[in-house]
Design a protein around this motif. Sequence first.
Motif, mmCIF file in Angstrom:
data_model
loop_
_atom_site.group_PDB
_atom_site.id
_atom_site.type_symbol
_atom_site.label_atom_id
_atom_site.label_comp_id
_atom_site.label_asym_id
_atom_site.label_seq_id
_atom_site.Cartn_x
_atom_site.Cartn_y
_atom_site.Cartn_z
ATOM 1 N N LYS A 78 29.992 0.094 -72.171
ATOM 2 C CA LYS A 78 29.354 -1.175 -72.497
ATOM 3 C C LYS A 78 28.643 -1.667 -71.248
ATOM 4 O O LYS A 78 29.265 -1.861 -70.210
ATOM 5 N N ASP A 79 27.328 -1.862 -71.348
ATOM 6 C CA ASP A 79 26.504 -2.179 -70.188
ATOM 7 C C ASP A 79 26.341 -3.697 -70.051
ATOM 8 O O ASP A 79 25.564 -4.334 -70.777
ATOM 9 N N TYR A 85 25.343 -3.923 -74.436
ATOM 10 C CA TYR A 85 25.001 -2.905 -75.431
ATOM 11 C C TYR A 85 25.761 -1.601 -75.146
ATOM 12 O O TYR A 85 25.920 -1.208 -73.978
ATOM 13 N N PRO A 86 26.206 -0.913 -76.201
ATOM 14 C CA PRO A 86 26.795 0.414 -75.986
ATOM 15 C C PRO A 86 25.720 1.372 -75.501
ATOM 16 O O PRO A 86 24.634 1.461 -76.083
ATOM 17 N N THR A 87 26.027 2.079 -74.421
ATOM 18 C CA THR A 87 25.023 2.878 -73.706
ATOM 19 C C THR A 87 25.593 4.258 -73.392
ATOM 20 O O THR A 87 26.806 4.406 -73.212
ATOM 21 N N SER A 102 18.610 9.314 -67.448
ATOM 22 C CA SER A 102 18.357 7.905 -67.738
ATOM 23 C C SER A 102 19.348 7.375 -68.763
ATOM 24 O O SER A 102 19.785 8.106 -69.662
ATOM 25 N N GLU A 103 19.679 6.099 -68.629
ATOM 26 C CA GLU A 103 20.583 5.462 -69.576
ATOM 27 C C GLU A 103 19.886 5.280 -70.927
ATOM 28 O O GLU A 103 18.700 4.943 -70.992
ATOM 29 N N VAL A 104 20.636 5.506 -72.008
ATOM 30 C CA VAL A 104 20.097 5.393 -73.366
ATOM 31 C C VAL A 104 20.950 4.411 -74.155
ATOM 32 O O VAL A 104 22.177 4.583 -74.257
ATOM 33 N N SER A 146 19.581 11.797 -77.593
ATOM 34 C CA SER A 146 18.993 11.013 -78.670
ATOM 35 C C SER A 146 20.013 10.867 -79.789
ATOM 36 O O SER A 146 20.899 11.713 -79.958
ATOM 37 N N PHE A 147 19.884 9.788 -80.559
ATOM 38 C CA PHE A 147 20.872 9.490 -81.588
ATOM 39 C C PHE A 147 20.227 9.390 -82.966
ATOM 40 O O PHE A 147 19.082 8.931 -83.107
ATOM 41 N N GLY A 148 20.978 9.813 -83.960
ATOM 42 C CA GLY A 148 20.548 9.682 -85.340
ATOM 43 C C GLY A 148 20.841 8.289 -85.859
ATOM 44 O O GLY A 148 21.199 7.371 -85.116
#
Length: 483
Positions: A78-79, A85-87, A102-104, A146-148
């Motif tokens: 958690k950022d 936001y969950p990162t 890089s953080e996503v 990357s996330f779906g």
Amino acid sequence: MRIIGNAGTAPRKVQAVASGALATGDTVVVNADGTVSVIAGTNISQSKGSEVTFNAGQSAGLSSAFDINSGKVVVTYKDGANSDYPTAVVGTISGSSVSFGSEVVIDTVSSTTCVVYDSNSNKVAVFYVSNGLKGKVGTVSGTGISFGSAGSISLSSDPTLTKRGAVFDPDTNKIVVAYKQASASSKAVIATVSGTDVTFGTPVQLDSSTAGVEEIGLGYDTLNNKVIAAYRKSSSPYDCKVVVGTVSSNSISFGSEATFNAGNQSYPATPVFDTNSGKVVIAYRDGSNSSYGKTVLGTVSGTSITFGSPVTWHSGTTYNATSVYHADAKKVVTFFTNGSSGARGEVVVGSVSGSSITYTSGFAISPDDTNIQNILAYDSTNKIILANYVSEDDYHGEAIVYQPAYTSTNITSENFIGIASNGYASGQAATINAKGFIDDNQSSLTAGQSYYVQTNGDLGLTAADPSVFAGTAVSATKLIVKG
């Protein structure tokens, strides 16, 4: 095996290409490509790399998993610098160092996370909270992820997740997610990954009552094909307990609770399974004994688990214990905050033998700032551990590569083939005295004694780990190979 030809009229001999030089009398293994090599052991020293920051903002709720497919470690958190936001961030280990991409952002909600690797889909799955329980499938590419789309299950109230509240079941190809709701009801649910989507089954009760639990950690027993859930009860007397779970189709059922520690302010680490001994290993903080760091070994039978006597590995105030199994070293590594020594991060390394476990002394792994969260991931490609933590001085997310001491060897319980009949250069056709042949290139043997191959290739009277029978001596210089 790449056989070059028969060894003339000599029986019980094999010819194969040498990978690396062989000396007369060397014990030999066959490699995956059919070549043969001398048995050798390499002593790996305990070491750590330099601290690296993966999030310069306030970090919380760390979780991590090793993605075998990409050879990367995925860290989620958690950022605090970005609306909580969950990162996620991808870490690449090289030698004793780690670098991050890089953080996503996983989703634009405020939530902690739990990440797990699904070896069936070769993806990571991240679970978090937003109007119920949600999950996303992550695909690692290079140094990015990357996330779906999010899959979700509606709940009466938002649950609480813990850093190790999910585990992959390789026998059913399902993920088990455990959580606690505000109503104090503790549940587990099956998650299924398909492509870049995740779907959920129907939640079931985790513990024996609706009193609820805290600090849920999930592990998996690959010998008995069972999910192991360890937790602390939310109400007095706050006992630490374990239940054994069985996954069937899209559901999970649990056996009866077993208590391994009774005491207020006791907190269990995630259960890990020692594949070498077949034991479940649970480290914990014993609040009933000055908050010492302890471990119990569990043995699973059916849907039950029994425990041996606890072993103390830190006789001082212990916080934030987390464990991981180092498969190559065959050791359990526990990362904790030493409250008796400047609240710094330390590790202890445990070796299980039979029904007992012994530990090394503590090794300082993080700088002398206060660790308030700890998590470990085992990189099975590089055979090394990544330790992640949050330091109280700035609450940044930090990482350090850690290597426990052990002896690396190329022998397994199955690949011993025999003894080199002569000296051979690498790439040369080598004749190997194989099973049933009387090798006469030895010395100082005792006739009638059984000899075992050691991890460094020597012959010894006691079995090493793995246990490999070399043969029986018929004289001081002769051995019946695997006789």
